[in-house]
Write an enzyme that holds these catalytic residues in place. Structure first.
Site, short mmCIF file in Angstrom:
data_model
loop_
_atom_site.label_atom_id
_atom_site.label_comp_id
_atom_site.label_asym_id
_atom_site.label_seq_id
_atom_site.Cartn_x
_atom_site.Cartn_y
_atom_site.Cartn_z
N GLU A 116 0.86 -1.18 0.00
CA GLU A 116 0.00 0.00 0.00
C GLU A 116 0.90 1.23 0.00
O GLU A 116 1.64 1.46 0.95
CB GLU A 116 -0.89 0.01 1.24
CG GLU A 116 -1.72 1.26 1.39
CD GLU A 116 -2.46 1.32 2.71
OE1 GLU A 116 -2.88 2.42 3.08
OE2 GLU A 116 -2.61 0.28 3.39
N GLU A 168 15.00 -6.22 -0.98
CA GLU A 168 15.85 -7.36 -1.21
C GLU A 168 15.30 -8.16 -2.38
O GLU A 168 14.11 -8.50 -2.39
CB GLU A 168 15.90 -8.26 0.02
CG GLU A 168 16.76 -9.49 -0.17
CD GLU A 168 16.77 -10.41 1.06
OE1 GLU A 168 17.67 -11.25 1.15
OE2 GLU A 168 15.85 -10.29 1.91
#
Length: 130
Positions: free
Chosen positions: A57, A123
């Site tokens: 979000e 990552e």
């Protein structure tokens, strides 16, 4: 007690369209839904790979173009099929690479780290197709 389910992670962004472009065009997500709330002075955009999966979000608060990220948040993690090609493509698009692809220390999983336009760490984890 019934089992829950993970729905989304919210991050605040300083330029909504820049962030939507980053996550959709560069990371291949889709804009799943958008809600503008003028009375609350904010806009929410949910991005992700599939409606059935957890999403990110992106929250834009009107008039706020920068946030202090602090040191409690770690990173988002995204699986990619070819980490070397992904990092090369992102580098060519001007994305900041903070850790080049390579195996994790004391392991074999291949990872890399990048930053989104607001400085959030992401990552990348190589997940070869089965």
């Amino acid at each position: 007690m019934s089992e829950g389910c993970f729905l989304h992670t919210m991050i605040r962004v300083g330029d909504l369209e820049r962030s939507v472009d980053f996550y959709t065009r560069l990371l291949g997500m889709k804009e799943l839904r958008r809600r503008d709330v003028p009375e609350g002075k904010y806009t929410l955009v949910f991005v992700g790979y599939d409606e059935k999966e957890p999403a990110i979000e992106l929250t834009y608060n009107y008039g706020v173009d920068r946030y202090e990220l602090g040191n409690a948040f770690g990173h988002l993690a995204i699986g990619v099929p070819d980490i070397y090609a992904t990092v090369d493509r992102l580098r060519a698009a001007g994305v900041k690479i903070t850790r080049e692809p390579g195996p994790v220390k004391f392991g074999t999983t291949v990872i890399a780290f990048i930053e989104d336009p607001d400085g959030y760490k992401i990552e990348l984890i190589e997940r070869k197709p089965s």
